[in-house]
Design a protein around this motif. Structure first.
Motif, PDB file in Angstrom:
ATOM      1  N   SER A  49     -43.182 -78.362 -41.998  1.00 15.14           N
ATOM      2  CA  SER A  49     -42.197 -78.142 -40.962  1.00 15.14           C
ATOM      3  C   SER A  49     -40.779 -77.474 -41.778  1.00 15.14           C
ATOM      4  N   SER A  50     -41.161 -77.350 -43.203  1.00 10.81           N
ATOM      5  CA  SER A  50     -39.629 -76.954 -43.861  1.00 10.81           C
ATOM      6  C   SER A  50     -39.721 -75.329 -43.937  1.00 10.81           C
ATOM      7  N   GLY A  51     -40.295 -74.837 -43.197  1.00  6.26           N
ATOM      8  CA  GLY A  51     -40.350 -73.058 -43.632  1.00  6.26           C
ATOM      9  C   GLY A  51     -41.146 -72.777 -44.316  1.00  6.26           C
ATOM     10  N   THR A  52     -41.502 -71.563 -44.051  1.00  4.33           N
ATOM     11  CA  THR A  52     -42.788 -70.827 -45.170  1.00  4.33           C
ATOM     12  C   THR A  52     -42.408 -69.198 -45.039  1.00  4.33           C
ATOM     13  N   HIS A  53     -43.362 -68.703 -45.563  1.00  4.82           N
ATOM     14  CA  HIS A  53     -43.119 -67.136 -45.697  1.00  4.82           C
ATOM     15  C   HIS A  53     -44.875 -66.515 -45.592  1.00  4.82           C
ATOM     16  N   PRO A  54     -44.981 -65.454 -45.129  1.00  2.00           N
ATOM     17  CA  PRO A  54     -46.405 -64.831 -45.101  1.00  2.00           C
ATOM     18  C   PRO A  54     -47.033 -64.839 -46.660  1.00  2.00           C
ATOM     19  N   ASP A  55     -46.266 -64.434 -47.573  1.00  2.00           N
ATOM     20  CA  ASP A  55     -46.693 -64.401 -48.976  1.00  2.00           C
ATOM     21  C   ASP A  55     -47.071 -65.652 -49.329  1.00  2.00           C
ATOM     22  N   GLU A  56     -46.361 -66.641 -48.900  1.00  2.00           N
ATOM     23  CA  GLU A  56     -46.666 -68.262 -49.484  1.00  2.00           C
ATOM     24  C   GLU A  56     -47.991 -68.613 -48.685  1.00  2.00           C
ATOM     25  N   SER A  57     -48.201 -68.110 -47.555  1.00  2.00           N
ATOM     26  CA  SER A  57     -49.659 -68.481 -47.117  1.00  2.00           C
ATOM     27  C   SER A  57     -50.627 -67.977 -47.738  1.00  2.00           C
ATOM     28  N   TYR A  58     -50.702 -66.717 -48.228  1.00  2.00           N
ATOM     29  CA  TYR A  58     -51.565 -66.100 -48.797  1.00  2.00           C
ATOM     30  C   TYR A  58     -51.923 -67.004 -50.031  1.00  2.00           C
ATOM     31  N   TYR A  59     -50.683 -67.381 -50.852  1.00  2.00           N
ATOM     32  CA  TYR A  59     -51.037 -67.789 -52.411  1.00  2.00           C
ATOM     33  C   TYR A  59     -51.344 -69.429 -52.052  1.00  2.00           C
ATOM     34  N   LEU A  60     -50.962 -70.179 -51.253  1.00  2.00           N
ATOM     35  CA  LEU A  60     -51.560 -71.278 -51.061  1.00  2.00           C
ATOM     36  C   LEU A  60     -52.983 -71.308 -50.415  1.00  2.00           C
ATOM     37  N   HIS A 445     -60.462 -71.132 -37.137  1.00  2.00           N
ATOM     38  CA  HIS A 445     -60.011 -69.863 -37.464  1.00  2.00           C
ATOM     39  C   HIS A 445     -58.679 -69.532 -37.034  1.00  2.00           C
ATOM     40  N   VAL A 446     -58.126 -68.635 -37.681  1.00  2.00           N
ATOM     41  CA  VAL A 446     -56.791 -68.343 -37.019  1.00  2.00           C
ATOM     42  C   VAL A 446     -56.833 -66.676 -36.934  1.00  2.00           C
ATOM     43  N   TYR A 447     -56.090 -66.438 -35.695  1.00  2.00           N
ATOM     44  CA  TYR A 447     -55.917 -64.923 -35.498  1.00  2.00           C
ATOM     45  C   TYR A 447     -54.665 -64.664 -35.523  1.00  2.00           C
ATOM     46  N   ASP A 448     -54.232 -63.261 -36.126  1.00  2.00           N
ATOM     47  CA  ASP A 448     -52.916 -62.649 -36.474  1.00  2.00           C
ATOM     48  C   ASP A 448     -51.932 -63.499 -37.048  1.00  2.00           C
ATOM     49  N   TYR A 449     -52.585 -64.504 -38.001  1.00  2.00           N
ATOM     50  CA  TYR A 449     -51.817 -65.186 -38.930  1.00  2.00           C
ATOM     51  C   TYR A 449     -52.603 -65.322 -40.349  1.00  2.00           C
ATOM     52  N   VAL A 450     -51.883 -65.371 -41.343  1.00  2.00           N
ATOM     53  CA  VAL A 450     -52.814 -65.892 -42.536  1.00  2.00           C
ATOM     54  C   VAL A 450     -53.061 -67.186 -42.868  1.00  2.00           C
ATOM     55  N   PRO A 451     -54.261 -67.357 -43.284  1.00  2.00           N
ATOM     56  CA  PRO A 451     -54.877 -68.799 -42.901  1.00  2.00           C
ATOM     57  C   PRO A 451     -54.040 -69.938 -43.879  1.00  2.00           C
ATOM     58  N   GLY A 452     -53.691 -69.577 -45.012  1.00  2.00           N
ATOM     59  CA  GLY A 452     -53.392 -70.551 -46.052  1.00  2.00           C
ATOM     60  C   GLY A 452     -52.433 -71.823 -45.633  1.00  2.00           C
ATOM     61  N   ILE A 453     -51.602 -71.605 -44.999  1.00  2.00           N
ATOM     62  CA  ILE A 453     -50.519 -72.692 -44.597  1.00  2.00           C
ATOM     63  C   ILE A 453     -51.572 -73.604 -43.447  1.00  2.00           C
ATOM     64  N   PHE A 454     -52.169 -73.056 -42.649  1.00  2.00           N
ATOM     65  CA  PHE A 454     -53.115 -73.711 -41.824  1.00  2.00           C
ATOM     66  C   PHE A 454     -54.168 -74.547 -42.619  1.00  2.00           C
ATOM     67  N   THR A 455     -54.744 -73.972 -43.825  1.00  2.00           N
ATOM     68  CA  THR A 455     -55.637 -74.794 -44.367  1.00  2.00           C
ATOM     69  C   THR A 455     -55.030 -76.049 -45.037  1.00  2.00           C
ATOM     70  N   LEU A 456     -53.937 -75.957 -45.598  1.00  2.00           N
ATOM     71  CA  LEU A 456     -53.367 -77.105 -46.185  1.00  2.00           C
ATOM     72  C   LEU A 456     -52.860 -78.019 -45.021  1.00  2.00           C
TER      73      LEU A 456
END
Length: 545
Positions: A49-60, A445-456
């Motif tokens: 809930s503390s905020g994220t960034h699309p690149d962070e979702s890739y890396y995570l 699965h996620v659509y139109d999002y980077v999945p990393g943050i959803f995975t964690l």
């Protein structure tokens, strides 16, 4: 530049030798600064809930998948090799997962520790450059900038890479100004680390920064054994993974990493708008200390031959110039020169106009925080926002009186309260607990999002699905997570057959100012939230609309 003379005669001790000896009197402010930095960067790291960034979702997502597969060489997403960046940060995240579990805290901890370390190292460099009084101020200024409090709390490459820049600058200064050539090895270590974090551009920046400073101040060092040692150390750290990746993957690695992720950055049209994005982004991310930096620039430019001006000016020029050359650039790229900006601001007392202007900005932040209380917020959010407003107001008063270090500490505390406590109290998790319970045992699965943050957030793999694969994925029993607005862009016959498994809301990454203003005027926070759905395909089901 031949008029820049290297120091002659016997080596003299640095003017901050008492601070270098870590005397008792200097330990208390350092420990206090370390405590404040920990409060800035560590709370709520484990919260989605503390905020994220699309690149962070890739890396995570990449580090979580590498950890699950036990892989060290090849970064992957859904089993496919994705060489967006070299793997040094992924390796650090894997180590943190081993200690703290595979989750947001472990994934973000390495970057947060790097943000803390770069603030402390910037202070240590300021002590050597300008004397002990500059240490605490430089530490707090760089640690409390909006850009670092935001990006230093995310699993991003910026903080580790900037720590590498700072280590290189520290080594170059000590080698040239304290006659300690061995310190050049810090530049080699930094170059190798940057090469393993960002790729060739990181090593190039350190070569130009450290090498340029040495060439201007002590050119004889360039032919010395420690310069050769620095290159050897950088190669030892940076090259093995590249050699192994070429050996294992060959042309695939070359085409993806070298061509697509590096050379292709120069194949887009270069625009003034892109350059403005970089420069304006830096000014925004230096807030609330932007005016202090701008006020310090004219004096530093007038005295650029002095080493205390030359190093931070060269640092800023190299970072901005290198990231100016590619056609593709992002606002946070300029964060790499934030420590140099803090050094300039700590070099001398700012003029009155900069002090009062910064105090006005801090007062505006206090007023803005109080204005947020117009929304009906959860008690936990109010409990964080109200003291944040007081902290900004106190910082404004301290800054107006010229007490910059206490002002930076107070402002940093206010930012920490907002980012680490207020926002998580308002923004729901990426997948709330109730939704997770409904999705148990389902293929996600996620659509139109980077999945990393959803995975964690889900604690298990969540895969990305493209538009063409939506229908087959759903037909195979998969559940797809998407924003409610995405339904309007799907084929009507498919959207009509979707049934929600779970619903929740989140605050999107971008909110139009008009929407925020309307929500504030109407005291209706629901306008700030975007509906999210987890949907499945059921024959004959009523549409999810």
């Amino acid at each position: 530049m031949s008029h820049i003379k290297p120091p002659r005669g016997p080596r003299t001790p640095c003017r901050a030798c008492a601070a270098c000896d870590m005397g008792r009197g200097s330990m208390k402010p350092r420990l206090a600064a370390l405590g404040l930095l920990a409060l800035l960067y560590l709370p709520a790291l484990g919260s989605s809930s503390s905020g994220t960034h699309p690149d962070e979702s890739y890396y995570l997502g990449i580090s979580a998948e590498m950890d699950a597969r036990g892989a060290w060489l090849t970064p992957t997403i859904d089993g496919a090799a994705k060489w967006f960046k070299p793997p040094l940060l992924y390796w650090a995240e894997r180590a943190a997962y081993a200690a703290f579990g595979r989750g947001f805290f472990g994934g973000r901890l390495p970057a947060a520790l790097c943000a803390i370390a770069l603030a402390l190292l910037t202070g240590a460099l300021a002590r050597r450059m300008y004397g002990e009084p500059a240490e605490l101020l430089a530490t707090l200024l760089v640690g409390s900038t909006f850009g670092w409090v935001k990006f230093g709390r995310m699993a991003m490459m910026d903080a580790p890479m900037t720590l590498a820049f700072t280590a290189a600058a520290y080594g170059a200064w000590r080698a040239c100004e304290e006659d300690r050539p061995r310190q050049l090895l810090w530049a080699g270590l930094g170059a190798g680390a940057a090469f393993m974090l960002k790729g060739p551009v990181g090593a190039v920046i350190i070569l130009l920064l450290a090498g340029g400073f040495v060439a201007l101040r002590r050119p004889r060092l360039l032919a010395g054994r420690y310069t050769l040692g620095a290159f050897a150390l950088g190669a030892l750290v940076g090259l093995p993974w590249y050699v192994a990746s070429f050996a294992v993957h060959g042309r695939r690695f070359y085409d993806f990493f070298v061509v697509e992720q590096n050379l292709d950055r120069f194949r887009h049209p270069w625009t003034l708008g892109g350059e403005a994005t970089l420069l304006v982004g830096l000014l925004v991310f230096l807030l609330p200390w932007t005016l202090l930096v701008l006020a310090a620039l004219p004096g530093a430019l007038r005295t650029w031959r002095e080493p205390g001006s030359l190093l931070p000016l060269l640092w800023m020029a190299v970072v901005l110039a290198v990231f100016t050359v590619p056609s593709l650039k992002w606002p946070h790229y300029g964060l790499g020169c934030a420590p140099a900006a803090a050094l300039l601001a700590a070099r001398a007392a700012p003029p009155r106009w900069a002090r009062l202007g910064t105090a006005a900005l801090l007062a505006a932040l206090a007023a803005g925080a109080l204005a947020v209380l117009r929304w009906p917020l959860a008690p936990a959010a109010v409990a964080a926002i109200a003291p944040a407003a007081l902290a900004f107001a106190a910082a404004a008063a301290l800054c107006a009186r010229g007490r910059l270090a206490p002002a930076a500490a107070s402002a940093g505390g206010g930012l920490a309260l907002l980012l680490a406590f207020a926002i998580p109290a308002v923004n729901p998790p990426v997948i709330p607990r109730e939704a997770l319970a409904r999705l148990a045992g389902r293929d996600l699965h996620v659509y139109d999002y980077v999945p990393g943050i959803f995975t964690l957030g889900a604690g298990r793999p969540v895969h990305r699905v493209e538009r063409a694969a939506l229908a087959p994925t759903l037909a195979g029993g998969g559940v797809v997570i998407l924003a409610r607005g995405a339904l309007d862009h799907l084929p009507p016959e498919l959207a009509a057959r979707l049934a929600p498994v779970a619903r929740w809301e989140h605050i999107p990454g971008y909110l139009p100012p008009a929407v925020v203003a309307r929500s504030w005027l109407e005291r209706d926070p629901s306008l700030l939230f975007e509906p999210m759905l987890a949907v499945e395909l059921r024959s004959g089901a009523v549409g999810a609309r």
